[in-house]
Write a protein that holds these residues in place. Structure first.
Motif, PDB file in Angstrom:
ATOM      1  N   SER A  66       0.823  -1.199   0.000  1.00  0.00           N
ATOM      2  CA  SER A  66       0.000   0.000   0.000  1.00  0.00           C
ATOM      3  C   SER A  66       0.860   1.253   0.000  1.00  0.00           C
ATOM      4  N   MET A  67       0.402   2.270  -0.732  1.00  0.00           N
ATOM      5  CA  MET A  67       1.118   3.545  -0.838  1.00  0.00           C
ATOM      6  C   MET A  67       0.119   4.658  -0.678  1.00  0.00           C
ATOM      7  N   LYS A  68       0.416   5.601   0.201  1.00  0.00           N
ATOM      8  CA  LYS A  68      -0.484   6.731   0.396  1.00  0.00           C
ATOM      9  C   LYS A  68       0.332   8.023   0.371  1.00  0.00           C
ATOM     10  N   THR A  69      -0.201   9.043  -0.232  1.00  0.00           N
ATOM     11  CA  THR A  69       0.478  10.328  -0.298  1.00  0.00           C
ATOM     12  C   THR A  69      -0.233  11.314   0.608  1.00  0.00           C
ATOM     13  N   ARG A  70       0.518  12.250   1.113  1.00  0.00           N
ATOM     14  CA  ARG A  70      -0.047  13.216   2.064  1.00  0.00           C
ATOM     15  C   ARG A  70      -0.769  14.339   1.323  1.00  0.00           C
ATOM     16  N   ASP A  71      -1.954  14.623   1.739  1.00  0.00           N
ATOM     17  CA  ASP A  71      -2.737  15.745   1.234  1.00  0.00           C
ATOM     18  C   ASP A  71      -2.364  16.981   2.050  1.00  0.00           C
ATOM     19  N   PRO A  72      -1.914  18.089   1.419  1.00  0.00           N
ATOM     20  CA  PRO A  72      -1.509  19.269   2.183  1.00  0.00           C
ATOM     21  C   PRO A  72      -2.638  19.876   2.999  1.00  0.00           C
ATOM     22  N   ASN A  73      -3.883  19.578   2.640  1.00  0.00           N
ATOM     23  CA  ASN A  73      -5.018  20.116   3.386  1.00  0.00           C
ATOM     24  C   ASN A  73      -5.331  19.305   4.642  1.00  0.00           C
ATOM     25  N   LEU A 120      -1.133   0.137   9.534  1.00  0.00           N
ATOM     26  CA  LEU A 120      -0.453   0.366   8.261  1.00  0.00           C
ATOM     27  C   LEU A 120      -1.431   0.826   7.183  1.00  0.00           C
ATOM     28  N   GLN A 121      -2.670   0.393   7.282  1.00  0.00           N
ATOM     29  CA  GLN A 121      -3.671   0.790   6.294  1.00  0.00           C
ATOM     30  C   GLN A 121      -4.027   2.273   6.399  1.00  0.00           C
ATOM     31  N   LEU A 122      -3.721   2.901   7.535  1.00  0.00           N
ATOM     32  CA  LEU A 122      -4.037   4.319   7.730  1.00  0.00           C
ATOM     33  C   LEU A 122      -2.855   5.230   7.429  1.00  0.00           C
ATOM     34  N   ALA A 123      -1.673   4.669   7.215  1.00  0.00           N
ATOM     35  CA  ALA A 123      -0.476   5.489   7.072  1.00  0.00           C
ATOM     36  C   ALA A 123      -0.451   6.245   5.746  1.00  0.00           C
ATOM     37  N   CYS A 124       0.020   7.485   5.797  1.00  0.00           N
ATOM     38  CA  CYS A 124       0.174   8.309   4.594  1.00  0.00           C
ATOM     39  C   CYS A 124       1.595   8.161   4.062  1.00  0.00           C
ATOM     40  N   ALA A 125       2.053   6.958   3.888  1.00  0.00           N
ATOM     41  CA  ALA A 125       3.420   6.704   3.443  1.00  0.00           C
ATOM     42  C   ALA A 125       3.500   5.306   2.871  1.00  0.00           C
ATOM     43  N   PRO A 180      -2.352 -15.909  15.257  1.00  0.00           N
ATOM     44  CA  PRO A 180      -1.407 -14.855  14.877  1.00  0.00           C
ATOM     45  C   PRO A 180      -0.718 -15.102  13.543  1.00  0.00           C
ATOM     46  N   VAL A 181      -0.319 -16.353  13.302  1.00  0.00           N
ATOM     47  CA  VAL A 181       0.323 -16.663  12.022  1.00  0.00           C
ATOM     48  C   VAL A 181      -0.629 -16.356  10.873  1.00  0.00           C
ATOM     49  N   PHE A 182      -1.910 -16.685  11.059  1.00  0.00           N
ATOM     50  CA  PHE A 182      -2.911 -16.426  10.021  1.00  0.00           C
ATOM     51  C   PHE A 182      -3.064 -14.935   9.754  1.00  0.00           C
ATOM     52  N   ILE A 183      -2.979 -14.119  10.817  1.00  0.00           N
ATOM     53  CA  ILE A 183      -3.202 -12.679  10.683  1.00  0.00           C
ATOM     54  C   ILE A 183      -1.979 -11.975  10.101  1.00  0.00           C
ATOM     55  N   TYR A 184      -0.802 -12.255  10.665  1.00  0.00           N
ATOM     56  CA  TYR A 184       0.359 -11.426  10.345  1.00  0.00           C
ATOM     57  C   TYR A 184       1.074 -11.823   9.059  1.00  0.00           C
ATOM     58  N   VAL A 185       0.824 -13.015   8.548  1.00  0.00           N
ATOM     59  CA  VAL A 185       1.418 -13.348   7.250  1.00  0.00           C
ATOM     60  C   VAL A 185       0.564 -12.788   6.119  1.00  0.00           C
ATOM     61  N   GLN A 186      -0.608 -12.230   6.448  1.00  0.00           N
ATOM     62  CA  GLN A 186      -1.468 -11.592   5.458  1.00  0.00           C
ATOM     63  C   GLN A 186      -1.798 -10.176   5.934  1.00  0.00           C
ATOM     64  N   PRO A 187      -0.871  -9.230   5.797  1.00  0.00           N
ATOM     65  CA  PRO A 187      -1.096  -7.876   6.331  1.00  0.00           C
ATOM     66  C   PRO A 187      -2.359  -7.216   5.803  1.00  0.00           C
ATOM     67  N   ARG A 188      -2.738  -7.508   4.562  1.00  0.00           N
ATOM     68  CA  ARG A 188      -3.926  -6.876   3.990  1.00  0.00           C
ATOM     69  C   ARG A 188      -5.229  -7.468   4.528  1.00  0.00           C
ATOM     70  N   SER A 189      -5.122  -8.528   5.323  1.00  0.00           N
ATOM     71  CA  SER A 189      -6.337  -9.145   5.862  1.00  0.00           C
ATOM     72  C   SER A 189      -6.864  -8.420   7.081  1.00  0.00           C
ATOM     73  N   ALA A 190      -6.156  -7.390   7.534  1.00  0.00           N
ATOM     74  CA  ALA A 190      -6.605  -6.668   8.721  1.00  0.00           C
ATOM     75  C   ALA A 190      -7.942  -5.994   8.457  1.00  0.00           C
ATOM     76  N   GLY A 191      -8.754  -5.964   9.465  1.00  0.00           N
ATOM     77  CA  GLY A 191     -10.066  -5.348   9.342  1.00  0.00           C
ATOM     78  C   GLY A 191     -11.053  -6.054  10.226  1.00  0.00           C
ATOM     79  N   ALA A 192     -12.318  -5.741  10.038  1.00  0.00           N
ATOM     80  CA  ALA A 192     -13.344  -6.327  10.901  1.00  0.00           C
ATOM     81  C   ALA A 192     -13.367  -7.837  10.793  1.00  0.00           C
ATOM     82  N   GLY A 193     -13.117  -8.363   9.599  1.00  0.00           N
ATOM     83  CA  GLY A 193     -13.161  -9.811   9.419  1.00  0.00           C
ATOM     84  C   GLY A 193     -12.051 -10.534  10.132  1.00  0.00           C
TER      85      GLY A 193
END
Length: 323
Positions: free
Chosen positions: A2-9, A190-195, A260-273
């Motif tokens: 994931s890549m996020k850029t910072r909005d100056p506003n 990590l999903q919230l980071a602007c970087a 934990p192995v199930f969660i952390y080997v799939q970083p994009r799986s984070a969320g409510a599920g």
């Protein structure tokens, strides 16, 4: 990645909002009572294990020395997450956590969880020596060695957590402050980071996924040798005692490692599920551990019964008033 850029506003966030667990918003009072019950049982059960192991001089072997550590870690691990979840069920403000509080929660959680992960590996090594090399066991697992191994696991856990906390909160958070999770953990952060989070995800995969999987593999290999040694035992009593001890430990290990192995080997799986497996090893497993060890271990069960019986006998009785 994931890549996020910072909005100056946008401004850098100073707090986060924990969205909590799925389905709990419909019946908050019911889930509050459920989590309160789980938390109470967890603290009571693990506290009883600590008191039992510490009060009986007969339970001074390395196995019981190591048994007290996960009980303490389980009680603390549950305390890091469950009270905040319950606060979020009571009020909306209870779901708000400051930037510093989020960093502290993430550090404490990974410190306790990783220390327990390494400790289970050490406990497996202790069982391997006791069953496969009984003549070397008293020398190899003396008091100094036990204290050293326990101290190393705590130190490694502290460093392990510090690395992940520093990497996670070194990132810039300037967009959404809603964490789609019930506590501050690495994947939802990590999903919230602007970087660019590529390095963080690679480190997380290597330092959590591979390390945890390696520990699990070492435990499985050790138990292969343990089972082979158990099959060579000639007495039924030896079979039963070794089987009882190893079964309880192996059950706890499997319950603890898999989510934990199930969660952390799939970083994009984070969320409510991803909350369901996380709830299992942050709430359910710490609650079950005292029962697993107590029900499977006759020495602990006998000492606990004697301790509770003595408490009942020593409780003061009120004498009847004089005529």
């Amino acid at each position: 990645m994931s890549m996020k850029t910072r909005d100056p506003n946008q401004t850098v966030v100073s707090h986060f909002f924990l969205e909590g667990l799925m389905c709990t918003a419909e019946h908050p009072s019911l889930f509050f009572l459920l989590f309160l019950l789980i938390y109470s049982i967890t603290l009571t059960g693990n506290l009883l294990i600590l008191i039992t192991v510490g009060s009986d001089p007969h339970l001074c072997s390395p196995m019981y020395h190591f048994l007290g550590h996960p009980s303490f870690l389980d009680a603390c691990l549950s305390t890091v997450t469950v009270p905040k979840v319950m606060a979020g069920l009571l009020t909306k403000d209870g779901k708000v956590i400051s930037f510093e509080g989020c960093a502290t929660q993430l550090y404490c959680f990974h410190f306790l969880a990783s220390t327990e992960c390494f400790l289970y590996t050490v406990m497996t090594y202790d069982r391997y020596l006791a069953i496969c090399q009984p003549l070397r066991y008293p020398v190899a697992m003396n008091r100094q060695m036990c204290a050293g191994l326990a101290g190393i696991t705590w130190a490694i856990g502290a460093v392990h957590s510090a690395i992940h906390t520093a990497l996670t909160f070194h990132l810039l958070y300037c967009g959404s402050h809603h964490i789609a999770y019930f506590f501050c953990d690495i994947p939802p952060m990590l999903q919230l980071a602007c970087a660019d989070t590529t390095i963080n995800e690679l480190v997380m995969l290597a330092n959590i996924g591979i390390v945890a999987a390696s520990c699990l593999i070492l435990i499985i290999i050790s138990y292969v040798f343990i089972v082979m040694a158990m099959l060579r035992l000639r007495t039924a009593q030896g079979h039963q005692r070794a089987f009882s001890t190893c079964t309880s430990h192996l059950t706890v290990v499997l319950l603890y490692y898999m989510p934990p192995v199930f969660i952390y080997v799939q970083p994009r799986s984070a969320g409510a599920g991803a909350g369901a497996p996380a709830v299992f090893y942050t709430m359910v497993t710490p609650m079950l551990n005292p029962f697993i060890y107590t029900l499977q271990n006759k020495e602990v069960k006998r000492t606990l019964q004697r301790l509770l019986g003595r408490g009942c006998q020593e409780s003061p009785t009120r004498s009847p008033p004089p005529d």
